[in-house]
Design an enzyme around this catalytic site. Structure first.
Site, PDB file in Angstrom:
ATOM      1  N   ASP A  51       0.846  -1.200   0.000  1.00 21.16           N
ATOM      2  CA  ASP A  51       0.000   0.000   0.000  1.00 21.16           C
ATOM      3  C   ASP A  51       0.882   1.250   0.000  1.00 21.16           C
ATOM      4  OD1 ASP A  51       0.859  -0.099   2.614  1.00 21.16           O
ATOM      5  OD2 ASP A  51      -1.131   0.163   3.519  1.00 21.16           O
ATOM      6  N   SER A  52       2.206   1.053  -0.003  1.00 21.65           N
ATOM      7  CA  SER A  52       3.142   2.155  -0.288  1.00 21.65           C
ATOM      8  C   SER A  52       2.798   2.748  -1.659  1.00 21.65           C
ATOM      9  CB  SER A  52       4.584   1.654  -0.262  1.00 21.65           C
ATOM     10  OG  SER A  52       4.718   0.458  -1.020  1.00 21.65           O
ATOM     11  N   ASP A  90      -1.231  -6.116  -0.424  1.00 21.33           N
ATOM     12  CA  ASP A  90      -1.333  -5.482   0.888  1.00 21.33           C
ATOM     13  C   ASP A  90      -2.781  -5.081   1.160  1.00 21.33           C
ATOM     14  OD1 ASP A  90       0.150  -4.768   3.067  1.00 21.33           O
ATOM     15  OD2 ASP A  90       1.131  -3.048   2.123  1.00 21.33           O
ATOM     16  N   LYS A 120      -1.107  -9.395   2.763  1.00 20.37           N
ATOM     17  CA  LYS A 120      -0.347  -8.953   3.937  1.00 20.37           C
ATOM     18  C   LYS A 120      -1.226  -8.010   4.741  1.00 20.37           C
ATOM     19  CE  LYS A 120       3.106  -5.739   3.758  1.00 20.37           C
ATOM     20  NZ  LYS A 120       2.559  -4.696   4.660  1.00 20.37           N
ATOM     21  N   GLU A 122      -1.218  -5.566   8.600  1.00 19.00           N
ATOM     22  CA  GLU A 122      -0.404  -5.038   9.684  1.00 19.00           C
ATOM     23  C   GLU A 122      -1.031  -5.325  11.041  1.00 19.00           C
ATOM     24  OE1 GLU A 122       0.214  -0.837   9.021  1.00 19.00           O
ATOM     25  OE2 GLU A 122       1.034  -1.160   7.004  1.00 19.00           O
ATOM     26  N   GLU A 189       9.434  -4.291  10.291  1.00 16.62           N
ATOM     27  CA  GLU A 189       9.823  -2.986   9.738  1.00 16.62           C
ATOM     28  C   GLU A 189      10.374  -2.078  10.836  1.00 16.62           C
ATOM     29  OE1 GLU A 189       7.006  -1.150   7.078  1.00 16.62           O
ATOM     30  OE2 GLU A 189       8.159   0.722   7.010  1.00 16.62           O
TER      31      GLU A 189
HETATM   32  O1  KIV Z   1       3.508  -1.087   1.640  1.00 13.93           O
HETATM   33  C1  KIV Z   1       4.655  -1.541   1.563  1.00 13.93           C
HETATM   34  O2  KIV Z   1       5.383  -1.329   0.586  1.00 13.93           O
HETATM   35  C2  KIV Z   1       5.136  -2.332   2.689  1.00 13.93           C
HETATM   36  C3  KIV Z   1       6.587  -2.672   2.711  1.00 13.93           C
HETATM   37  C4  KIV Z   1       7.383  -1.497   3.130  1.00 13.93           C
HETATM   38  C5  KIV Z   1       6.875  -3.855   3.574  1.00 13.93           C
HETATM   39  O3  KIV Z   1       4.390  -2.652   3.557  1.00 13.93           O
END
Ligand code: KIV
Length: 271
Positions: A51-52, A90, A120, A122, A189
């Site tokens: 989600d970056s 994500d 993924k 969090e 992280e």
């Molecule tokens: O969103 C993302 O790119 C991430 C990575 C930094 C692990 O969660």
């Protein structure tokens, strides 16, 4: 190139075996077809559609505004390009926090609509039930502990986590809880390297570090950071493997010059 072979698709079993053998796991983020093709060609093991995306591609100030539809759109592009790597999508902010049912529906969308191989999310003990139910539905889950950007306001900024003994203990406990709930790996992280080492040794599943030192079972970087294509902010833990930002600016400058002076298109570019 992973020793797992050029064409055998990477799965949760593959990465577990890699940990057992002490073979480091490579993960990078990607958000589009072409980057995924290049990563596949070069042997990246896992592609994370992070989600970056919100910050490095869509221009938001944080990952919080990212929507399921935005993530699905980019995950589809990546899965079209990546054949061997495991593609993890994500779960964006508020796609899994409100209820387990929401989480299951949204994780399911990534698998059904976008062709992802897992998701993924969090958090620690507070998302254990979501991890349990999602893996129970046959969806591989990667955990994410330490600096969790979706909680940036709760953490008071993007800062190292697990510095006090108490905070370190909580992250270690969370790692075990998330493993117990069924996760196949965990991103760590921005935590102290010694803590990441301890956690990596205590888990059967692999840890993937970012700003967490060299002792994790694998490493991940945001692709725009490592290619020098995101100029707003570069965290200390990023290594720039290329300076594509400068290359791209030079190309734009040259194009503008040639169009203005009339030297592009040249005779070879038209008939
Ligand atoms: O969103 C993302 O790119 C991430 C990575 C930094 C692990 O969660």
């Amino acid at each position: 190139m992973s020793k797992q072979g050029k064409n055998r698709p990477v799965t949760k079993t593959t990465v577990r075996e890699m940990k057992k053998k002490g073979e480091k796991i490579t993960m990078l983020t990607a958000y589009d077809f072409n980057t995924a093709v290049l990563m596949d060609e070069m042997g990246v093991d896992i592609i994370l559609v992070g989600d970056s995306l919100g910050m490095v591609v869509l221009g938001y100030d944080s990952t919080l505004p990212v929507t399921m539809d935005e993530m699905i759109h980019h995950t589809k592009a990546v899965t079209r390009g990546a054949k061997r790597p495991m593609v993890i999508a994500d779960m964006p902010f508020m796609s899994y926090q409100a209820s387990v049912d929401d989480a299951l529906m949204n994780a399911g969308r990534f698998m059904k609509e976008a062709g992802a191989h897992g998701v993924k999310l969090e958090g620690g003990r507070e998302v254990a039930e979501v991890v349990r139910r999602t893996t129970g539905a046959g969806i591989p889950v990667m955990g994410h502990l330490g600096l969790t950007p979706q909680s940036v306001h709760q953490m008071g900024g993007f800062r190292m986590q697990g510095k006090t003994a108490e905070a370190a203990k909580r992250i270690k406990e969370d790692a075990l809880i998330i493993q117990e709930a069924g996760a196949f790996s965990i991103v760590l992280e921005v935590v102290p390297a010694a803590l990441a080492e301890e956690i990596s040794e205590s888990l059967d599943i692999p840890t993937i570090g970012i700003g967490a030192g060299p002792y994790c079972d694998g490493q991940v970087l945001v692709v725009n950071d490592m290619l020098g294509m995101f100029e707003r902010f570069t965290p200390k833990f990023v290594k720039k493997y290329a300076d594509l930002g400068s290359e791209i600016k030079n190309a734009f400058q040259e194009y503008i010059k040639e169009v203005k002076e009339g030297s592009f298109p040249g005779p070879e570019h038209y008939s």
